[in-house]
Design an enzyme around this catalytic site. Structure first.
Site, PDB file in Angstrom:
ATOM      1  N   GLY A   1       0.770  -1.320   0.148  1.00  0.00           N
ATOM      2  CA  GLY A   1       0.371  -0.406  -0.100  1.00  0.00           C
ATOM      3  C   GLY A   1       0.710   1.196   0.105  1.00  0.00           C
ATOM      4  O   GLY A   1      -0.051   1.891  -0.318  1.00  0.00           O
TER       5      GLY A   1
ATOM      6  N   ARG B   1       3.177 -13.590  -2.950  1.00  0.00           N
ATOM      7  CA  ARG B   1       4.154 -13.582  -2.143  1.00  0.00           C
ATOM      8  C   ARG B   1       4.484 -13.910  -1.306  1.00  0.00           C
ATOM      9  O   ARG B   1       3.467 -14.267  -0.276  1.00  0.00           O
ATOM     10  CB  ARG B   1       4.312 -11.716  -2.246  1.00  0.00           C
ATOM     11  CG  ARG B   1       3.138 -11.053  -1.605  1.00  0.00           C
ATOM     12  CD  ARG B   1       3.522  -9.651  -1.061  1.00  0.00           C
ATOM     13  NE  ARG B   1       2.280  -8.774  -0.642  1.00  0.00           N
ATOM     14  CZ  ARG B   1       1.852  -7.629  -0.729  1.00  0.00           C
ATOM     15  NH1 ARG B   1       2.489  -7.004  -1.409  1.00  0.00           N
ATOM     16  NH2 ARG B   1       0.692  -7.661  -0.425  1.00  0.00           N
TER      17      ARG B   1
ATOM     18  N   ARG C   1      24.893  -3.754  37.046  1.00  0.00           N
ATOM     19  CA  ARG C   1      25.354  -2.462  37.342  1.00  0.00           C
ATOM     20  C   ARG C   1      24.789  -1.813  39.075  1.00  0.00           C
ATOM     21  O   ARG C   1      23.901  -1.621  39.625  1.00  0.00           O
ATOM     22  CB  ARG C   1      25.157  -1.695  36.293  1.00  0.00           C
ATOM     23  CG  ARG C   1      25.628  -1.029  34.760  1.00  0.00           C
ATOM     24  CD  ARG C   1      24.766  -0.474  34.714  1.00  0.00           C
ATOM     25  NE  ARG C   1      25.008  -0.398  33.027  1.00  0.00           N
ATOM     26  CZ  ARG C   1      24.657  -0.325  31.704  1.00  0.00           C
ATOM     27  NH1 ARG C   1      23.438  -1.510  32.305  1.00  0.00           N
ATOM     28  NH2 ARG C   1      24.817  -0.030  30.583  1.00  0.00           N
TER      29      ARG C   1
ATOM     30  N   ASN D   1      29.144   0.562  25.017  1.00  0.00           N
ATOM     31  CA  ASN D   1      28.771   2.307  24.976  1.00  0.00           C
ATOM     32  C   ASN D   1      29.796   3.729  25.209  1.00  0.00           C
ATOM     33  O   ASN D   1      30.182   3.622  24.634  1.00  0.00           O
ATOM     34  CB  ASN D   1      27.920   2.304  26.746  1.00  0.00           C
ATOM     35  CG  ASN D   1      26.821   1.197  26.472  1.00  0.00           C
ATOM     36  OD1 ASN D   1      26.149   0.977  25.088  1.00  0.00           O
ATOM     37  ND2 ASN D   1      26.228   1.036  27.839  1.00  0.00           N
ATOM     38  N   ASP D   2      30.837   2.479  26.642  1.00  0.00           N
ATOM     39  CA  ASP D   2      32.094   3.777  26.550  1.00  0.00           C
ATOM     40  C   ASP D   2      32.946   3.923  25.134  1.00  0.00           C
ATOM     41  O   ASP D   2      33.127   4.813  25.389  1.00  0.00           O
ATOM     42  CB  ASP D   2      32.752   3.965  27.559  1.00  0.00           C
ATOM     43  CG  ASP D   2      32.108   4.444  29.170  1.00  0.00           C
ATOM     44  OD1 ASP D   2      31.338   5.923  28.996  1.00  0.00           O
ATOM     45  OD2 ASP D   2      31.659   4.026  29.728  1.00  0.00           O
TER      46      ASP D   2
HETATM   47  C1  PEP Z   1      29.472   0.664  28.726  1.00  0.00           C
HETATM   48  O1  PEP Z   1      29.762   1.686  28.589  1.00  0.00           O
HETATM   49  O2  PEP Z   1      28.856  -0.483  27.797  1.00  0.00           O
HETATM   50  C2  PEP Z   1      28.298  -0.259  29.499  1.00  0.00           C
HETATM   51  C3  PEP Z   1      28.188  -1.142  29.747  1.00  0.00           C
HETATM   52  O3  PEP Z   1      28.913   0.289  30.887  1.00  0.00           O
HETATM   53  P1  PEP Z   1      27.910   1.569  31.289  1.00  0.00           P
HETATM   54  O4  PEP Z   1      26.825   2.137  30.057  1.00  0.00           O
HETATM   55  O5  PEP Z   1      27.444   1.456  32.367  1.00  0.00           O
HETATM   56  O6  PEP Z   1      28.683   3.446  30.798  1.00  0.00           O
HETATM   57 MG    MG Z   2      30.535   2.134  30.610  1.00  0.00          MG
END
Ligand code: PEP
Ligand code: MG
Length: 906
Positions: free
Chosen positions: A107, A371, A595, A801-802
């Protein structure tokens, strides 16, 4: 690119085939394939997806030039097979013009039917078929569609009804009739004239009379629709690249609106909502395709069984059903038998659930499309497991058939049985897309999106939905429509999105202007709560409580298969026994990140924590730490007990300290009183803790190395809890993780405190517990010196993440200020905090794993950043040889499936 731009099909022959979907689009490739396997398909031709890209590069005129010879030849091919001529007033050929991308986008783009009609040809069509009403009905539909799609006559405001629909209503009102089929031939002729007038008045454009000019207009409009707003949005949501382009298929028209021996419909070889192996679908007698999907007429069921079930859901008596809404199995038994046979043949040919469109023209069945059907997450899992059990596909194929992200739907809460028993059922509609949804009512797509942005859950209530409503549907918890069947736009799109949807709830009365909906005598306003059950079609008054989902039945079977094939294991990130328990029920085999800073936010704990942070002497800190110790021990006891026998990786404190202290005067006064110090002192301490970029300040092991007594307290709490559990007969497996290490000396210093504290504790308690000391790799320097770090660390956990933050130099806190613009300009393809950057951050991970294992051969490596639950990133982790990924509880099954897929894709 290939020079051939157009591929023909018809009469059991085709230039294309199923595996050419990249070039011919899904529709074009499958039409070709259906020809080759003997399914009746009207002849036609497909213009390739490459031409779509040329269209946007070189422009309309150039592309028409390039295509002219091939299109002309292909039209002749269709004319020959259909034994009629395009534009011939005595024996006319009419065509449909449809889009068809590589991935199905239901669509989202435009379609035009009955192309080739004008004031003369329509007369010819009437004579040829002996059915003047049919000819003019087709003509008015053509002018309406072409006027909308190619010439651009659309509603001006969102509250306005479609301008063509407004004209139809006016003509009906003048004649005092209600239904389309009560209009006379003269009414239909009048509609054509009024439609053309409205187009001219509002767009300034004349309706083209030359069929070839019409055809070029339609082909170009379909290409143009690749870039319309809703198609762009859909591609974004589904991750479909723009470069794929759409193909255009031009096909001889067959007519479902030639009277009572004609019909049109949509069917599925299995149930797209719950996955049951039941042939199902909907049809309308004397109608054209768009009538079924647009939800304007409520279609009837194809099978008798489906029809009876529908009647029950709608509260329609068997007598009334048989008389007014009979199934195709009853009204056209021979056609039904053929349809049933072909649907089975197609499913067996493609080894997957098929979504098919067909038309019956004067007693002859034609297939217009097949499909692999879009389906809900529940259906996805059931169909894969059933096809496996039936021997249609093997285990690896079954795993690949399931999209990890779609499992999310199976993890959504369901209505609580007890709450449901008490809930007031207002009405019932069709169970169009399963799930439980509860939210505040909104009536328009843009409101749904706005309210959602404000953090509210909404249920979008519409008479029917159109592709314009896509953004709203995506923002809503669920969708309720008054009209439309199981194959209406709302139903198909909602299933594709995994949104709960109840469609065709005929008893609801919506007033868009007043923003109200009346159901069973209750008038609800915008903002009032409503709950809907997409699995049963029930609509409930107010808010109905929900409860978490469980991994059982086919879902459990799929998860067992994941376990059989994956090499990576999946742990969870959890800070509380409750989260740990949920994750365990979803199959997590340990905690990859606990954590500890999140444990301090409750009342008494935050006080002691603040006292610890604000103290300026070792003694002051130790007094506060003594208060914290029992709380911490209790927290760890709960988690280790819940995860008994599996590893629990507890990270030492990594807090942005300034987040814990009071910044308002009142809070500072309370703190001063509690600690017996002056407000001035507190103020000074708070100021000294403030950081310009809190994400890189006194964090991670910098804290434990600056204030070693904190590390000692946490070690005592973790190992103290473990000792207690061991004494009670449990098998705790703690791992102590040191965060934000950049130099091995940082790790060294922390490890020494941990080992010393442990030895003292074990001696005192007379019991020893095995534990490991590891580190997070989340600073680029740590990755680059991983060989040195592995001398001390017994395991690595990548804190991506860091690591992403520091590799890119993007602060986690302020990326929102430029990310949208970077994504729009394609400087970034995706948010690197969500999908792991394999080239940069990924390279650091690879280096660290290799260097680390050079020092310590069997070094266990995992990931605990947000990427640990994202399917592409999980697959990367598999490829670089990590031992586990760790993610939030609700992503555990998604990561398990991605891990298994990574293994079978090797
Ligand atoms: C990270 O940094 O990936 C991590 C898991 O620690 P936080 O997000 O608590 O810094
Ligand atoms: Mg971290």
């Amino acid at each position: 690119m290939t020079e051939k731009r157009v591929y023909t099909f018809g009469n059991g022959k085709a230039e294309g085939k199923a595996d050419m979907r990249n070039l011919l689009g899904g529709k074009g490739a499958n039409l070709a394939e259906m020809n080759l396997i003997g399914v009746p398909v009207p002849p036609g031709f497909t213009i390739t997806t490459d031409v779509c890209n040329e269209y946007f590069e070189k422009g309309k005129e150039k592309v028409v030039d390039l295509l002219t010879a091939e299109v002309k030849k292909s039209v002749e091919h269709v004319e020959k097979l259909m034994n009629c001529k395009f534009g011939d007033p005595t024996n006319p050929l009419l065509v449909s013009v449809r889009s068809g991308a590589r991935a199905s986008m239901p669509g989202m783009m435009d379609t035009i039917l009955n192309l080739g009609l004008n004031d003369t040809v329509v007369e010819g069509l009437a004579k040829k078929t002996g059915n003047e009403r049919f000819a003019y009905d087709s003509y008015r539909r053509f002018v309406q569609m072409y006027g909308d799609v190619v010439l651009g006559l659309k509603p001006v405001n969102k509250e306005d009804i479609d301008p063509f629909e407004a004209i139809i209503q006016k003509v009906k009102a003048e004649r005092g009739v209600k239904l389309d089929n009560e209009m006379t031939v003269d009414d239909l002729k009048k509609l054509v004239t009024l439609f053309k007038q409205a187009i001219k008045e509002q767009t300034g454009k004349d309706f083209p009379t030359d069929p070839m000019e019409q055809l070029w207009g339609a082909i170009c409009a379909v290409f143009t629709s690749w870039m319309n707003e809703r198609a762009i949005l859909y591609r974004k949501m589904e991750g479909i690249p723009q470069e794929w382009g759409t193909a255009v298929t031009v096909q001889a028209m067959v007519f479902g609106n030639m009277g009572d021996t004609s019909a049109t419909g949509v069917c599925f070889s299995r149930d797209a909502g719950n996955g049951e192996n039941i042939f199902n679908g909907e049809y309308l007698v004397n109608a054209q395709g768009e009538d079924v999907v647009a939800g304007i007429r409520t279609p009837q069921q194809i099978t008798l069984e489906g029809s009876k079930r529908w009647a029950k859901q709608q509260g329609v008596s068997e007598e009334k059903r048989a008389a007014k809404y009979p199934s195709m199995e009853e009204t056209m038994p021979e056609i039904f038998a053929q349809l049933n046979e072909i649907q089975d043949k197609l499913e067996k040919h493609y080894h997957d659930m098929q979504d098919m469109e067909f038309t019956v023209q004067d007693g002859k069945l034609w297939f217009l499309q097949t499909r692999n059907g879009k389906r809900t997450g529940t259906a996805m899992v059931k169909i894969a497991m059933d096809l496996l059990a039936e021997g249609e596909i093997d285990e690896k194929t079954a795993l690949k058939r399931c999209e990890p992200g779609k499992l999310d739907e199976l993890l959504h809460p369901v209505f609580d049985k007890e709450a449901l028993a008490e809930a007031r059922v207002l009405t019932r509609g069709l169970p169009a897309s399963p799930g439980a949804a509860c939210g505040q009512i909104v009536f328009f797509a843009d409101d749904a999106a706005k309210w959602r942005e404000d953090g509210r859950n909404v249920v979008m209530v519409r008479i029917e939905t159109s592709p314009e409503d896509l953004a709203g549907m995506s923002a809503a918890e669920g969708i309720l429509t008054a009209r439309g069947g199981m194959t209406s736009h709302a139903a198909v799109v909602a299933r594709g999105m995994g949104k709960c949807c109840v469609s065709g709830a005929g008893a609801i009365m919506i007033d868009y202007k007043k923003k109200t909906v009346e159901i069973d005598g209750v008038v609800l306003h915008e903002g009032d709560y409503l709950s809907i059950n997409g699995s049963t079609g029930e609509v409930y008054y107010g808010e109905v409580k929900t409860k978490p989902a469980e991994v059982t039945g086919d879902f459990a079977k799929l998860m067992a298969l994941c376990e059989k094939y994956s090499k990576l294991v999946v742990r969870t990130n959890a800070d509380t026994p409750r989260d740990a328990e949920i994750a365990r029920s979803f199959g997590a085999v340990g905690i990859g990140l606990c954590r500890t800073e999140h444990m301090f936010f409750e009342n008494e704990k935050i006080k002691a924590m603040r006292e610890m942070i604000l103290a300026d002497t070792v003694e002051g800190r130790e007094t506060a730490l003594d208060k914290l110790l029992p709380y911490q021990k209790q927290d760890f006891y709960g988690i280790l007990k819940c995860m008994d026998g599996t590893p629990v990786n507890i990270r030492l404190l990594d807090p942005p300290l300034h987040e814990f202290v009071p910044h308002d005067l009142e809070g500072q006064e309370i703190m001063a009183k509690e600690m017996g110090v002056s407000v001035k002192f507190i103020k000074q301490r708070v100021n000294s803790l403030s950081e310009h970029n809190p994400m890189l300040g006194l964090r991670g092991c910098r804290l434990g190395n600056t204030f070693p007594e904190i590390t000692a307290m946490q070690t005592k709490a973790i190992l103290g809890a473990a000792v207690q559990l061991k004494k009670e007969g449990f098998n705790p497996m703690p791992e102590i993780m040191i965060p934000l290490v950049g130099i091995v000396n940082e790790l060294d210093a922390q490890e020494a405190i941990i080992r010393k504290t442990a030895a003292k504790l074990f001696k005192k308690e007379g019991v020893e517990v095995d534990f490991k000391v590891g580190t997070m790799i989340e600073i680029p320097r740590a990755a680059l010196t991983a060989d040195l770090i592995a001398n001390k660390a017994e395991y690595f956990s990548f804190g991506t993440n860091d690591l992403t933050q520091m590799t890119f130099g993007y602060s986690r806190d302020d990326i929102a200020s430029f990310l949208p613009s970077y994504l729009e300009k394609k400087i970034l393809d995706v948010d690197p905090f969500q999908v792991l950057d394999q080239d940069g951050v990924g390279q650091l991970i690879k280096i660290a794993v290799e260097k680390g294992r050079n020092t310590r051969k069997n070094l266990k490596c995992g990931i605990c950043g947000e990427h640990g639950g994202e399917p592409h990133s999980v697959k990367f982790c598999h490829r670089v040889g990590l031992n586990y990924v760790s993610c939030s509880p609700f992503r555990v099954p998604i990561a398990r499936l991605a891990a298994a897929q990574a293994a079978v894709e090797e």
